[in-house]
Design a protein around this motif. Structure first.
Motif, PDB file in Angstrom:
ATOM      1  N   VAL A   1      -3.403 -16.700   3.651  1.00  0.00           N
ATOM      2  CA  VAL A   1      -2.885 -15.570   4.422  1.00  0.00           C
ATOM      3  C   VAL A   1      -2.596 -14.393   3.492  1.00  0.00           C
ATOM      4  CG1 VAL A   1      -0.947 -14.729   5.803  1.00  0.00           C
ATOM      5  CG2 VAL A   1      -1.862 -17.022   6.215  1.00  0.00           C
ATOM      6  N   ARG A   2      -3.032 -13.233   3.928  1.00  0.00           N
ATOM      7  CA  ARG A   2      -2.721 -12.031   3.168  1.00  0.00           C
ATOM      8  C   ARG A   2      -1.903 -11.107   4.049  1.00  0.00           C
ATOM      9  NH1 ARG A   2      -7.572  -9.500   2.813  1.00  0.00           N
ATOM     10  NH2 ARG A   2      -7.003  -8.019   4.426  1.00  0.00           N
ATOM     11  N   ILE A   3      -0.857 -10.546   3.481  1.00  0.00           N
ATOM     12  CA  ILE A   3      -0.032  -9.603   4.224  1.00  0.00           C
ATOM     13  C   ILE A   3      -0.076  -8.266   3.505  1.00  0.00           C
ATOM     14  CG2 ILE A   3       2.325  -9.034   4.927  1.00  0.00           C
ATOM     15  CD1 ILE A   3       2.827 -12.028   5.253  1.00  0.00           C
ATOM     16  N   ALA A   4      -0.431  -7.219   4.243  1.00  0.00           N
ATOM     17  CA  ALA A   4      -0.421  -5.873   3.670  1.00  0.00           C
ATOM     18  C   ALA A   4       0.722  -5.090   4.307  1.00  0.00           C
ATOM     19  CB  ALA A   4      -1.754  -5.179   3.933  1.00  0.00           C
ATOM     20  N   ILE A   5       1.432  -4.363   3.463  1.00  0.00           N
ATOM     21  CA  ILE A   5       2.526  -3.527   3.961  1.00  0.00           C
ATOM     22  C   ILE A   5       2.341  -2.120   3.421  1.00  0.00           C
ATOM     23  CG2 ILE A   5       5.021  -3.257   4.183  1.00  0.00           C
ATOM     24  CD1 ILE A   5       5.337  -6.145   3.261  1.00  0.00           C
ATOM     25  N   GLY A   6       2.222  -1.158   4.330  1.00  0.00           N
ATOM     26  CA  GLY A   6       2.051   0.238   3.928  1.00  0.00           C
ATOM     27  C   GLY A   6       3.021   1.134   4.671  1.00  0.00           C
TER      28      GLY A   6
ATOM     29  N   ILE B   1       0.876  -1.180   0.000  1.00  0.00           N
ATOM     30  CA  ILE B   1       0.000   0.000   0.000  1.00  0.00           C
ATOM     31  C   ILE B   1       0.904   1.217   0.000  1.00  0.00           C
ATOM     32  CG2 ILE B   1      -1.740   1.264   1.291  1.00  0.00           C
ATOM     33  CD1 ILE B   1      -2.389  -1.656   2.481  1.00  0.00           C
ATOM     34  N   TYR B   2       0.826   2.000  -1.046  1.00  0.00           N
ATOM     35  CA  TYR B   2       1.864   3.019  -1.224  1.00  0.00           C
ATOM     36  C   TYR B   2       1.341   4.244  -1.945  1.00  0.00           C
ATOM     37  CZ  TYR B   2       1.687   0.879  -5.825  1.00  0.00           C
ATOM     38  OH  TYR B   2       1.260   0.384  -7.017  1.00  0.00           O
TER      39      TYR B   2
ATOM     40  N   GLN C   1      10.495   1.290  -1.403  1.00  0.00           N
ATOM     41  CA  GLN C   1      10.830   0.984  -0.003  1.00  0.00           C
ATOM     42  C   GLN C   1      10.063  -0.243   0.485  1.00  0.00           C
ATOM     43  OE1 GLN C   1       9.770   4.980   1.462  1.00  0.00           O
ATOM     44  NE2 GLN C   1      11.784   5.000   2.462  1.00  0.00           N
ATOM     45  N   ILE C   2       8.781  -0.248   0.139  1.00  0.00           N
ATOM     46  CA  ILE C   2       7.943  -1.372   0.564  1.00  0.00           C
ATOM     47  C   ILE C   2       8.409  -2.660  -0.107  1.00  0.00           C
ATOM     48  CG2 ILE C   2       5.613  -2.347   0.447  1.00  0.00           C
ATOM     49  CD1 ILE C   2       4.594   0.592   0.738  1.00  0.00           C
ATOM     50  N   SER C   3       8.744  -2.547  -1.387  1.00  0.00           N
ATOM     51  CA  SER C   3       9.163  -3.737  -2.136  1.00  0.00           C
ATOM     52  C   SER C   3      10.414  -4.355  -1.512  1.00  0.00           C
ATOM     53  CB  SER C   3       9.439  -3.375  -3.590  1.00  0.00           C
ATOM     54  OG  SER C   3       8.230  -3.014  -4.220  1.00  0.00           O
ATOM     55  N   GLU C   4      11.264  -3.503  -1.039  1.00  0.00           N
ATOM     56  CA  GLU C   4      12.496  -4.012  -0.426  1.00  0.00           C
ATOM     57  C   GLU C   4      12.157  -4.898   0.777  1.00  0.00           C
ATOM     58  OE1 GLU C   4      16.464  -2.204   1.612  1.00  0.00           O
ATOM     59  OE2 GLU C   4      15.365  -0.893   0.234  1.00  0.00           O
ATOM     60  N   VAL C   5      11.269  -4.374   1.626  1.00  0.00           N
ATOM     61  CA  VAL C   5      10.833  -5.143   2.793  1.00  0.00           C
ATOM     62  C   VAL C   5      10.087  -6.404   2.342  1.00  0.00           C
ATOM     63  CG1 VAL C   5       9.326  -5.125   4.821  1.00  0.00           C
ATOM     64  CG2 VAL C   5      10.663  -3.082   4.232  1.00  0.00           C
ATOM     65  N   ALA C   6       9.168  -6.211   1.394  1.00  0.00           N
ATOM     66  CA  ALA C   6       8.325  -7.332   0.947  1.00  0.00           C
ATOM     67  C   ALA C   6       9.173  -8.457   0.368  1.00  0.00           C
ATOM     68  CB  ALA C   6       7.327  -6.838  -0.090  1.00  0.00           C
ATOM     69  N   ASN C   7      10.133  -8.079  -0.456  1.00  0.00           N
ATOM     70  CA  ASN C   7      10.946  -9.108  -1.098  1.00  0.00           C
ATOM     71  C   ASN C   7      11.812  -9.864  -0.094  1.00  0.00           C
ATOM     72  OD1 ASN C   7      10.097  -8.995  -3.817  1.00  0.00           O
ATOM     73  ND2 ASN C   7      11.180  -7.046  -4.056  1.00  0.00           N
TER      74      ASN C   7
ATOM     75  N   ILE D   1       7.148 -21.835   1.983  1.00  0.00           N
ATOM     76  CA  ILE D   1       5.864 -21.134   1.862  1.00  0.00           C
ATOM     77  C   ILE D   1       5.791 -20.496   0.475  1.00  0.00           C
ATOM     78  CG2 ILE D   1       4.462 -19.239   2.781  1.00  0.00           C
ATOM     79  CD1 ILE D   1       5.925 -19.747   5.499  1.00  0.00           C
ATOM     80  N   ILE D   2       4.663 -20.685  -0.181  1.00  0.00           N
ATOM     81  CA  ILE D   2       4.518 -20.141  -1.527  1.00  0.00           C
ATOM     82  C   ILE D   2       3.928 -18.739  -1.419  1.00  0.00           C
ATOM     83  CG2 ILE D   2       3.503 -20.481  -3.815  1.00  0.00           C
ATOM     84  CD1 ILE D   2       3.130 -23.486  -2.895  1.00  0.00           C
ATOM     85  N   VAL D   3       4.704 -17.764  -1.856  1.00  0.00           N
ATOM     86  CA  VAL D   3       4.346 -16.363  -1.665  1.00  0.00           C
ATOM     87  C   VAL D   3       4.186 -15.661  -3.001  1.00  0.00           C
ATOM     88  CG1 VAL D   3       5.036 -14.187  -0.600  1.00  0.00           C
ATOM     89  CG2 VAL D   3       5.756 -16.357   0.429  1.00  0.00           C
ATOM     90  N   LYS D   4       3.138 -14.876  -3.089  1.00  0.00           N
ATOM     91  CA  LYS D   4       3.003 -14.004  -4.256  1.00  0.00           C
ATOM     92  C   LYS D   4       3.055 -12.564  -3.779  1.00  0.00           C
ATOM     93  CE  LYS D   4       0.011 -12.590  -8.010  1.00  0.00           C
ATOM     94  NZ  LYS D   4      -1.217 -12.826  -8.764  1.00  0.00           N
ATOM     95  N   TYR D   5       4.027 -11.826  -4.293  1.00  0.00           N
ATOM     96  CA  TYR D   5       4.092 -10.397  -3.994  1.00  0.00           C
ATOM     97  C   TYR D   5       3.409  -9.668  -5.145  1.00  0.00           C
ATOM     98  CZ  TYR D   5       5.924  -5.691  -3.351  1.00  0.00           C
ATOM     99  OH  TYR D   5       6.020  -4.329  -3.208  1.00  0.00           O
ATOM    100  N   ASP D   6       2.286  -9.046  -4.850  1.00  0.00           N
ATOM    101  CA  ASP D   6       1.472  -8.448  -5.895  1.00  0.00           C
ATOM    102  C   ASP D   6       1.683  -6.936  -5.943  1.00  0.00           C
ATOM    103  OD1 ASP D   6      -0.377  -7.675  -7.717  1.00  0.00           O
ATOM    104  OD2 ASP D   6      -2.087  -8.662  -6.767  1.00  0.00           O
ATOM    105  N   ASP D   7       2.680  -6.512  -6.705  1.00  0.00           N
ATOM    106  CA  ASP D   7       2.944  -5.074  -6.804  1.00  0.00           C
ATOM    107  C   ASP D   7       2.357  -4.486  -8.088  1.00  0.00           C
ATOM    108  OD1 ASP D   7       4.608  -6.273  -8.589  1.00  0.00           O
ATOM    109  OD2 ASP D   7       6.433  -5.250  -7.953  1.00  0.00           O
ATOM    110  N   ASP D   8       1.398  -5.168  -8.639  1.00  0.00           N
ATOM    111  CA  ASP D   8       0.712  -4.685  -9.836  1.00  0.00           C
ATOM    112  C   ASP D   8       0.107  -3.307  -9.573  1.00  0.00           C
ATOM    113  OD1 ASP D   8      -0.869  -4.186 -11.986  1.00  0.00           O
ATOM    114  OD2 ASP D   8      -1.996  -6.071 -11.895  1.00  0.00           O
ATOM    115  N   ASP D   9       0.588  -2.340 -10.299  1.00  0.00           N
ATOM    116  CA  ASP D   9       0.166  -0.964 -10.056  1.00  0.00           C
ATOM    117  C   ASP D   9      -1.223  -0.662 -10.610  1.00  0.00           C
ATOM    118  OD1 ASP D   9       0.794   1.608  -8.960  1.00  0.00           O
ATOM    119  OD2 ASP D   9       0.927   2.330 -11.028  1.00  0.00           O
ATOM    120  N   LYS D  10      -1.739  -1.562 -11.424  1.00  0.00           N
ATOM    121  CA  LYS D  10      -3.032  -1.285 -12.053  1.00  0.00           C
ATOM    122  C   LYS D  10      -4.201  -1.592 -11.126  1.00  0.00           C
ATOM    123  CE  LYS D  10      -1.962  -3.697 -15.865  1.00  0.00           C
ATOM    124  NZ  LYS D  10      -0.513  -3.881 -15.705  1.00  0.00           N
ATOM    125  N   ARG D  11      -3.929  -2.312 -10.059  1.00  0.00           N
ATOM    126  CA  ARG D  11      -4.998  -2.654  -9.109  1.00  0.00           C
ATOM    127  C   ARG D  11      -4.752  -1.956  -7.783  1.00  0.00           C
ATOM    128  NH1 ARG D  11      -8.511  -4.734 -12.601  1.00  0.00           N
ATOM    129  NH2 ARG D  11      -7.770  -6.619 -13.619  1.00  0.00           N
TER     130      ARG D  11
END
Length: 492
Positions: free
Chosen positions: A360-365, A308-309, A317-323, A334-344
RNA sequence: CGGGGUGUGGCCCAGUCCGGUCAAGGCGCCUGGUUUGGGACCAGGAGAUCGCAGGUUCGAAUCCUGCCACCCCGACCA
């Protein structure tokens, strides 16, 4: 992706149908009764398959593959089996098309290319396999023969529903041959336990193990063992079957072996299978009005991370933490999808992952960047909490385990609530008609009574449960003596 | 196999009774910009032989005939 589902409480059937589409599991094809399993749905099947395949191998089975076509003469060899499936077979009669002289650009069946003998598209493979086993088995040294096949089969059902009953479906079918009756029985029972363990440990779907009544038995079997699950609408789902085939197929296909004394004997057989129907069961066991709910052990994606940015810098910055968190989690399998799609937008993504049942969903803002936290939401309870980023992978690993356990517990609780005992006919009809679910009741053991009960209530005997105690009683319908209760329900 | 529906851009669908600027709207897609803690917004743009085949008519998505396909509800089944 469209919004919202019908409510389960209002129209369970519409809820199911729409969920299958909106969760991107499968869709109707242009072919009557046949579905396209979409990548997300197929990923679930692949996960199921991987676990089952391993279990089959651990129990000594090998995979092989047999033809999709069964010559009619082989198909009809085992009479009861043939009779049972005759009404729902696709039949190949020709092998060539040609240009239609009357219609430009159109094709027609070439009448000159009629097959001498029709080919049946397998509704199950006993016939083709047993005709092969005849060649493979000569001596007791060739036994046991423990084979499984992953395949598609075709059953021309009148009415179909995605995953639950499609004209073509994917399944596995085990076909085993044994020297003794005891061994074949042991195998039959063993595989039922394999299915039951899979259903509970992986699908988080509790099942009742039992024996089918004669009328519900597989065509050509001496006995059919089954696992029965209870869906959220109170209807039962036959989730897997394991058949003791006796010597029926050995006799029909003349499969004999020389025992240690050189005496010729017919072999004993089992067959067992589960299908893509399990996906239907998975959906109807756990999912809710927001969409699919998947047990972590079968989910194609365990964790979806949503950033959330505001602006590219913050996203970086968030991507760094997320990755980093993603890598930590992946290291734990654990199978993780990082969804940084800017269109949604985040809200869209939240709804989407809920619809798809990601556990499980993780939100990072920005708040999380400041506090060193993340927001963790679990799909099963919809609870959200803020957690420190430190050791997140371990926390998520535990959370996934908890979700798996919770889903099974919840399903068990539901099943207990919807499992009742009826001692009178009134009680029985009341329960079946109004409450639904499993109903234990005394039955006189006759097919006639079973049939009448079905006609009057639509409930069928799901099974004679193994853990049912023997006790004298009187049949709820006929009043005749009964040796014990059996399990009734309306079924899919 | 009975009953009920539906078929119109990639998707959802309006229009069909009452033929004539009717091929509308929403989603999605493309371009640009603003947005981003629960399904964003603005502007511009591309995309349809209206299931198929005949027929009626000056004119058919619309009327007629025939056909096809799929879905839903039942009976049959995993």
């Amino acid at each position: 992706m469209a919004k919202g589902l019908p409510k389960r409480s209002e129209d369970f059937s519409a809820w199911y149908n729409e969920l299958v589409g909106k969760a991107d599991l499968a869709e109707h094809s242009g072919v009557k009764g046949c579905m396209v399993v979409k990548p997300y749905g197929y990923a679930i099947w692949e996960n199921m398959k991987a676990v089952l395949d391993q279990k089959f191998k651990e129990t000594g089975h090998q995979n092989a593959y047999f033809p999709i076509f069964v010559p009619k003469s082989l198909f009809e060899a085992e009479e009861k089996n043939a009779e049972g499936f005759a009404k729902e077979c696709a039949i190949v009669t020709h092998y060539r098309l040609k240009n239609d002289p009357d219609k430009e650009g159109k094709l027609m069946v070439d009448p000159a290319a009629k097959l001498q003998e029709e080919l049946i598209v397998r509704p199950t493979s006993e016939a083709i396999i047993w005709s092969t086993y005849k060649k493979w088995i000569q001596s007791y040294r060739d036994l046991p023969l423990l084979i499984n096949q992953w395949a598609n089969v075709v059953r021309w059902e009148m009415r179909t529903r995605l995953f639950l009953r499609t004209t073509e479906f994917l399944w596995q079918e085990g076909h085993t041959a044994h020297a003794t009756k005891a061994e074949a029985l042991e195998e039959t029972e063993k595989m039922m336990y394999v299915y039951a363990d899979f259903a509970e440990d992986y699908m988080a779907m509790p099942v009742i193990k039992g024996l089918k009544s004669e009328s519900e038995r597989f065509a050509g079997a001496e006995d059919t063992y089954c696992i029965e699950a209870l869906m959220q609408d109170g209807k039962a789902l036959q989730a897997g079957t394991s058949h003791f085939l006796g010597q029926n197929f050995a006799k029909a296909f003349d499969v004999k072996f020389a025992d240690a004394d050189g005496k010729q004997e017919y072999v004993w057989a089992s067959s067992w299978g589960v299908s893509t129907r399990l996906i239907g069961g998975l959906i109807m066991t756990h999912s809710d009005d927001l969409g699919l709910v998947l047990p972590p052990k079968l989910a194609p994606i365990h964790v979806a991370i949503v950033p959330i940015y505001k602006g590219g810098e913050q996203l970086a910055q968030i991507s760094e933490v997320a990755n980093k968190l993603k890598a930590d989690m992946q290291a734990k399998g654990i199978i993780v999808k990082y969804d940084d799609d800017d269109k949604r937008k985040p809200g869209w993504k939240f709804a989407e992952y809920e619809m798809k049942g990601v556990p499980v969903r993780i939100a990072i803002g920005p708040r999380d960047l400041e506090n060193g936290t993340v927001e963790v939401a679990r799909r099963d309870t919809l609870e959200k909490e803020s957690l420190q980023q430190e050791d997140l992978a371990i926390k998520v690993e535990h959370l996934l385990e908890q979700i798996q356990i919770n889903l099974l517990d919840r399903a068990k609780t539901y099943r207990e609530e919807f499992t009742n005992v009826a001692t009178t006919w009134d009680e029985f009809t009341e329960l079946i008609d109004n409450k639904g679910g499993f109903v234990h009741a005394h039955w006189d053991g006759t097919e006639e009574t079973e049939q009448k009960i079905k006609e009057e209530t639509k409930a069928t005997i799901r099974c004679i449960p193994f853990d049912q105690k023997e006790e004298a009683g009187s049949c709820i319908y006929s009043g005749n003596p009964s040796k014990g209760m059996v399990l009734f329900a309306k079924a899919y």
